[in-house]
Write an enzyme that holds these catalytic residues in place. Sequence first.
Site, PDB file in Angstrom:
ATOM      1  N   GLU A  94       0.808  -1.213   0.000  1.00  0.00           N
ATOM      2  CA  GLU A  94       0.000   0.000   0.000  1.00  0.00           C
ATOM      3  C   GLU A  94       0.838   1.259   0.000  1.00  0.00           C
ATOM      4  OE1 GLU A  94      -1.732   0.707   4.205  1.00  0.00           O
ATOM      5  OE2 GLU A  94      -2.033  -1.403   3.766  1.00  0.00           O
ATOM      6  N   CYS A 107       4.029   8.343  -0.240  1.00  0.00           N
ATOM      7  CA  CYS A 107       4.681   7.443   0.708  1.00  0.00           C
ATOM      8  C   CYS A 107       4.795   6.081   0.040  1.00  0.00           C
ATOM      9  CB  CYS A 107       3.824   7.367   1.970  1.00  0.00           C
ATOM     10  SG  CYS A 107       4.435   6.201   3.189  1.00  0.00           S
ATOM     11  N   CYS A 114       7.262  -6.628   6.689  1.00  0.00           N
ATOM     12  CA  CYS A 114       8.478  -6.094   7.320  1.00  0.00           C
ATOM     13  C   CYS A 114       8.904  -7.075   8.399  1.00  0.00           C
ATOM     14  CB  CYS A 114       8.168  -4.738   7.965  1.00  0.00           C
ATOM     15  SG  CYS A 114       9.616  -3.931   8.700  1.00  0.00           S
ATOM     16  N   CYS A 118       8.324  -3.974  15.056  1.00  0.00           N
ATOM     17  CA  CYS A 118       7.942  -2.882  15.967  1.00  0.00           C
ATOM     18  C   CYS A 118       6.540  -3.150  16.531  1.00  0.00           C
ATOM     19  CB  CYS A 118       7.981  -1.531  15.243  1.00  0.00           C
ATOM     20  SG  CYS A 118       9.625  -1.114  14.658  1.00  0.00           S
ATOM     21  N   CYS A 121       3.269  -1.375  14.973  1.00  0.00           N
ATOM     22  CA  CYS A 121       3.128  -1.269  13.523  1.00  0.00           C
ATOM     23  C   CYS A 121       2.362  -2.456  12.936  1.00  0.00           C
ATOM     24  CB  CYS A 121       4.518  -1.185  12.896  1.00  0.00           C
ATOM     25  SG  CYS A 121       4.470  -1.013  11.114  1.00  0.00           S
ATOM     26  N   GLY A 167       7.805  -1.894   5.280  1.00  0.00           N
ATOM     27  CA  GLY A 167       9.165  -2.351   5.040  1.00  0.00           C
ATOM     28  C   GLY A 167      10.211  -1.444   5.644  1.00  0.00           C
ATOM     29  N   SER A 199      13.213   6.634   5.692  1.00  0.00           N
ATOM     30  CA  SER A 199      12.959   6.436   7.116  1.00  0.00           C
ATOM     31  C   SER A 199      13.453   5.067   7.548  1.00  0.00           C
ATOM     32  CB  SER A 199      11.451   6.560   7.376  1.00  0.00           C
ATOM     33  OG  SER A 199      11.168   6.425   8.748  1.00  0.00           O
ATOM     34  N   SER A 222      13.338   6.537  13.148  1.00  0.00           N
ATOM     35  CA  SER A 222      12.223   6.251  14.051  1.00  0.00           C
ATOM     36  C   SER A 222      12.807   5.991  15.433  1.00  0.00           C
ATOM     37  CB  SER A 222      11.449   5.036  13.543  1.00  0.00           C
ATOM     38  OG  SER A 222      10.974   5.320  12.241  1.00  0.00           O
ATOM     39  N   LEU A 223      12.774   7.014  16.249  1.00  0.00           N
ATOM     40  CA  LEU A 223      13.427   6.927  17.558  1.00  0.00           C
ATOM     41  C   LEU A 223      12.430   6.447  18.610  1.00  0.00           C
ATOM     42  CD1 LEU A 223      16.278   7.483  18.581  1.00  0.00           C
ATOM     43  CD2 LEU A 223      15.532   9.751  19.272  1.00  0.00           C
ATOM     44  N   ASN A 298      -0.927   5.929  16.059  1.00  0.00           N
ATOM     45  CA  ASN A 298      -2.092   5.503  15.304  1.00  0.00           C
ATOM     46  C   ASN A 298      -2.423   4.102  15.809  1.00  0.00           C
ATOM     47  OD1 ASN A 298      -3.951   5.544  13.155  1.00  0.00           O
ATOM     48  ND2 ASN A 298      -2.411   6.461  11.816  1.00  0.00           N
ATOM     49  N   CYS A 341       0.046   2.627   8.529  1.00  0.00           N
ATOM     50  CA  CYS A 341       0.850   1.659   7.809  1.00  0.00           C
ATOM     51  C   CYS A 341       0.323   0.230   7.896  1.00  0.00           C
ATOM     52  CB  CYS A 341       2.206   1.711   8.510  1.00  0.00           C
ATOM     53  SG  CYS A 341       3.573   1.545   7.475  1.00  0.00           S
TER      54      CYS A 341
HETATM   55  N1  SAH Z   1      10.927   0.849   8.644  1.00  0.00           N
HETATM   56  C1  SAH Z   1      11.025   2.266   8.518  1.00  0.00           C
HETATM   57  C2  SAH Z   1       9.987   2.893   7.620  1.00  0.00           C
HETATM   58  C3  SAH Z   1       8.575   2.376   7.701  1.00  0.00           C
HETATM   59  S1  SAH Z   1       7.618   2.853   9.093  1.00  0.00           S
HETATM   60  C4  SAH Z   1      11.046   2.913   9.885  1.00  0.00           C
HETATM   61  O1  SAH Z   1      10.952   2.207  10.879  1.00  0.00           O
HETATM   62  O2  SAH Z   1      11.198   4.122   9.968  1.00  0.00           O
HETATM   63  C5  SAH Z   1       7.305   4.577   8.857  1.00  0.00           C
HETATM   64  C6  SAH Z   1       7.071   5.340  10.141  1.00  0.00           C
HETATM   65  O3  SAH Z   1       5.770   5.060  10.679  1.00  0.00           O
HETATM   66  C7  SAH Z   1       8.064   5.004  11.231  1.00  0.00           C
HETATM   67  O4  SAH Z   1       8.442   6.172  11.910  1.00  0.00           O
HETATM   68  C8  SAH Z   1       7.233   4.099  12.125  1.00  0.00           C
HETATM   69  O5  SAH Z   1       7.804   4.007  13.392  1.00  0.00           O
HETATM   70  C9  SAH Z   1       5.894   4.782  12.060  1.00  0.00           C
HETATM   71  N2  SAH Z   1       4.746   3.980  12.476  1.00  0.00           N
HETATM   72  C10 SAH Z   1       4.480   2.695  12.195  1.00  0.00           C
HETATM   73  N3  SAH Z   1       3.323   2.321  12.764  1.00  0.00           N
HETATM   74  C11 SAH Z   1       2.842   3.394  13.406  1.00  0.00           C
HETATM   75  C12 SAH Z   1       1.666   3.635  14.195  1.00  0.00           C
HETATM   76  N4  SAH Z   1       0.781   2.687  14.413  1.00  0.00           N
HETATM   77  N5  SAH Z   1       1.490   4.889  14.698  1.00  0.00           N
HETATM   78  C13 SAH Z   1       2.403   5.857  14.465  1.00  0.00           C
HETATM   79  N6  SAH Z   1       3.518   5.689  13.744  1.00  0.00           N
HETATM   80  C14 SAH Z   1       3.745   4.470  13.231  1.00  0.00           C
END
Ligand code: SAH
Length: 349
Positions: A94, A107, A114, A118, A121, A167, A199, A222-223, A298, A341
């Site tokens: 998507e 995006c 992936c 996390c 996610c 991813g 990212s 993504s910290l 989210n 995502c």
């Molecule tokens: N793998 C990469 C890029 C994909 S995720 C990364 O980790 O950065 C893109 C961004 O969306 C990242 O900052 C991730 O932490 C954030 N993200 C994923 N799921 C989320 C959610 N449910 N709410 C808020 N941010 C989210």
Amino acid sequence: MELGDKTELSSLSFEELQAFVKDIGEGAFRAKQLSEWIKKGAEISEMTNLSKALRDKLEQKAYVNGVHIREVLTSKLDGTEKYLYELVDGNLIEGVRMRYHYGDTLCVSTQVGCRMGCMFCASTLDGCVRNLSAGEILGQVLAVNRRIREIAPDEKGIHNIVMMGSGEPLDNYAEAIKFLRLVNAPEGLNISLRNISLSTCGLVDRMYRLADEGLPVTLSVSLHAPNDEIRRKLMPAANAYSIDDILKACRYYIEKTGRRVIFEYALTDGINCSERDADELSTRLRGMQCHVNVIPLNEVKERSLKGPTPEQVERFIARLEQRHISVTRRREMGDDIQGACGQLRRSRM
Ligand code: SAH
């Protein structure tokens, strides 16, 4: 011949396209003709300045773009569009097009699923199915540009790209880098690297490699936490790399590219959004050429994590500002269209 055995033209650099054209016994000038069509996302059957015989020959050996838009959801709130794309092997990915006054941002996804795991996610819930090719990453842009031309011929098409779909781009390193070179190529879409963000969840060794590529994209990290203990609760990658190591790699990136780094920070109730967390974060980032993007989590239905209240968001941001950290609240766009995502793909799988 199976589709999978054919050459995916969107994946070829101009030099590779020249070699392909030579291979099929055509004159070198064909590469230029083909590249004009490829960047328009045209099908071979639509390449009207090529003879029928040549189009038939091409159909035997190649296809242009293996990414097709299967479904579009449009936000009534802000015009954001969410796409479900189908790939040649039937996999679904998507993407999202966000509309800003300076142009459209797309995006893009870099993998089907992936494997970073996390906790917040949706993209990672079933692991990583496979990497996308550079052509499939580019193909998302080609497919959306084509759609824009069809529904709004006066619009310019995609102006900015964020590699923030499903991813981990640095886990699909070679194809992600090739995509950057393709999308930036003068014979291709010619999109400035300054208009592209990559990212990452913080794969430190790859961040150093990226800094040395000579591709000055904006690096987003993504910290999501002010310290390793909290970060490990949210992101398995934190077991492999410490925040200190990530920040060191970021400083190197800033030094090499001259670009500031963006930190993504998703506020998660009860985990990382206290004022103490804000203080600790600002202490760590002090003096660094960076910007913090605060995102209210989210919520994903398969996970128990909860988003913050609006007051928590305000307080967290105010605290960072007081401590002179450059910070914005990321606008939540397309809230009515499963913007998070991986949620649309999962609902259709
Ligand atoms: N793998 C990469 C890029 C994909 S995720 C990364 O980790 O950065 C893109 C961004 O969306 C990242 O900052 C991730 O932490 C954030 N993200 C994923 N799921 C989320 C959610 N449910 N709410 C808020 N941010 C989210």
